[in-house]
Design an enzyme around this catalytic site. Structure first.
Site, PDB file in Angstrom:
ATOM      1  CB  CYS A  75      -0.398  -0.299   0.499  1.00  0.00           C
ATOM      2  SG  CYS A  75      -2.294  -1.289   1.291  1.00  0.00           S
ATOM      3  CG  HIS A 130      -1.498   2.903   3.974  1.00  0.00           C
ATOM      4  ND1 HIS A 130      -1.902   1.681   3.918  1.00  0.00           N
ATOM      5  CD2 HIS A 130      -1.019   3.267   5.534  1.00  0.00           C
ATOM      6  CE1 HIS A 130      -1.083   1.079   5.308  1.00  0.00           C
ATOM      7  NE2 HIS A 130      -0.359   2.205   5.591  1.00  0.00           N
TER       8      HIS A 130
END
Length: 527
Positions: A75, A130
């Protein structure tokens, strides 16, 4: 064409003249999470799954990029590289940030939303960030005028009604125990101490959020942003970073399926895929209704499917990484096998991108940065080196030339985070390191160094099953090209004065918490 060494600083092949555009174009970037190349119906028509009719239609009306790769196989590194146009070894983000990370994407890095914002664009983001959630690391400090979403992955916090995942995670604790003292006996992969937060700009608006209504919240927010931008007459960037297809999945299931659902079937994943596709369809329809000929929609993924989630993971299509799976272990997310980073990608721009076209050019998510800047009539800052290339000619003019060489960083399986130990040049892909990713069955292939490297012809061996014979001229030529280009790239990075270093320090107090006196930091400010 991407060249190493000094020429790596060049991000443009041939600039489209922005004066030819009557007005600044709008950009909608849709980033799916943990999606498989084979999840799009148009990529595997023989399967007749019909789970993505809107994306399939978008491909028919636009261009399908069949050899497009996420910049990393997990991610945070993938998202950082997309936003900066730079490998993780340059931008500093080589692995994921945590719930209690104090920092994020280094503040020395420049994102394309920041550059578009300075050029007069309204910039908005919906979904997963993120890249750091504290202070100046949050989205509204990195180029976005508006943000609604989760600061990290949707499995990094508990919710009152859990979604589908392996292992199953318990709902949030409902007592009034302060989160700092909360102790529970749950699977170590389940986040149980802090509720999953929903952020509005830089403030928590709901904690824990409701997974089962999140898609509708994202959809309504995205559509409102598009309509409002049209009313203002201002060009806009809308970055939609979906929770789909990351676990826990929380799709609406038909009543008959809900009643008869068995945890081993695929209906949950299929329903989630359909829900994601419906959202994309709504965004496309609203965009078409408001500014059809002036909006580029670009759909792609941050990495491949999370194989160890079994029936809750997507399809890699033909890119099975057979050499690895035959020896045990996974070959998708967190790995540098094709299934880990070759992602489904479609671009749509009526009147600009020829309809029903396909490109097999070797492309990367890092290319979004220079391409959008070119289309907006902007140039990237000259004080740093880039790894993405401007692919305007591929999108608009049918060119088939992409990267001459592309490297895939270690992303959590074998090796050190961020190291470039897998490289692609033309149809040849070389592995200096393999193994160490968990498969659905729980097996983990052993980490294995390769000297000389394994080299596959991925054009004729999509499954990466049969490496070339080291004694052949084809192998020798490919090995020499990859080794030379890798050495040039590593030297270019080593001598790059703009290289950043990310701070991965953690502190419990850095976890997003609306009310520390409430269990799992519970609060709801929507009302």
């Amino acid at each position: 064409m991407l060249l190493c060494g000094v020429l790596l600083r060049t991000v443009s092949q041939r600039r489209d003249d922005p004066d030819k555009l009557s007005q600044k174009p709008n950009f909608i970037i849709i980033l799916a999470d943990d999606i498989g190349w084979g999840d799009l119906g148009v990529n595997q028509p023989e399967e007749k799954a019909n789970n993505t009719p809107y994306l399939d239609l978008m491909a028919q009306q636009g261009i399908r990029l069949t050899d497009f790769h996420s910049p990393a196989s997990t991610c945070s590194p993938s998202r950082a590289a997309i936003l900066t146009g730079r490998y993780g070894l340059r931008n500093g983000v080589t692995h994921n940030f945590a719930v209690d990370s104090v920092a994020g994407l280094p503040l020395s890095e420049v994102t394309f939303p920041q550059l578009l914002q300075k050029a007069g664009y309204h910039t908005a983001m919906v979904g997963k960030w993120h890249l750091g959630h504290n202070g100046a690391y949050g989205p509204t400090f990195r180029g976005f005028d508006y943000y609604l979403g989760i600061p990290y992955s949707n499995d990094m916090g508990c919710t009152d009604k859990s979604g589908y995942d392996i292992p199953s995670c318990l709902p949030c604790h409902s007592s009034h125990t302060p989160f700092s003292r909360l102790k529970r006996s749950v699977d170590e992969s389940c986040y149980s101490k802090v509720g999953l937060p929903l952020l509005g700009n830089s403030s928590i608006v709901e904690q824990p959020l409701d997974l089962w209504t999140l898609t509708e919240q994202y959809k309504s927010t995205a559509l409102r942003i598009i309509r409002n931008a049209r009313e203002r007459g201002q060009p806009y960037l809308l970055y939609i970073a979906l929770a789909h297809m990351h676990v826990p999945l929380a799709p609406p299931l038909p009543l008959d399926a809900s009643a008869t659902h068995h945890q081993d079937d695929r209906r949950v994943y299929d329903a989630s895929l359909q829900e994601m596709d419906d959202l994309v369809g709504a965004v496309k329809s609203t965009s078409d209704d408001t500014d059809k000929g002036n909006t580029l929609i670009w759909f792609t993924g941050d990495n491949g499917p999370w194989e160890q989630k079994c029936q809750y993971a997507g399809s890699v299509g033909p890119f099975k990484g057979k050499w690895q799976t035959d020896r045990g272990g996974g070959s998708a997310k967190r790995t540098t096998w094709e299934g880990g980073h070759r992602v489904p990608t479609v671009a749509y721009w009526p009147g600009r991108i020829p309809a029903n076209t396909t490109s097999s050019a070797l492309l990367s998510g890092m290319d979004i940065f220079p391409t959008l800047l070119n289309l907006a009539g902007l140039r990237p800052p000259s004080d740093r080196r880039y790894d993405g290339i401007d692919v305007t000619n591929v999108l608009l003019h049918g060119h088939q030339t992409g990267h001459e060489v592309l490297f895939h960083p270690n992303s959590g399986a074998a090796g050190e985070f961020g190291d470039l130990q897998t490289g692609r040049t033309g149809k040849h892909k070389a592995f200096y390191l393999t193994g160490a990713a968990e498969a659905c069955c729980g097996a983990t292939g052993r980490q294995q160094l390769h000297d000389p490297p394994l080299i596959f012809d991925v054009e004729h061996d999509e499954a990466e099953e049969m490496p070339l014979d080291v004694g052949t001229p084809e192998y020798q030529a490919a090995a020499e090209r990859v080794a030379r280009r890798r050495e040039e790239l590593l030297w270019d990075i080593a001598t790059d004065p703009s290289v950043s270093t990310a701070d991965y320090t953690t502190d419990q107090s850095a976890a997003p918490c609306c009310d520390p006196q409430q269990a799992v930091c519970r609060c709801d400010t929507w009302g």
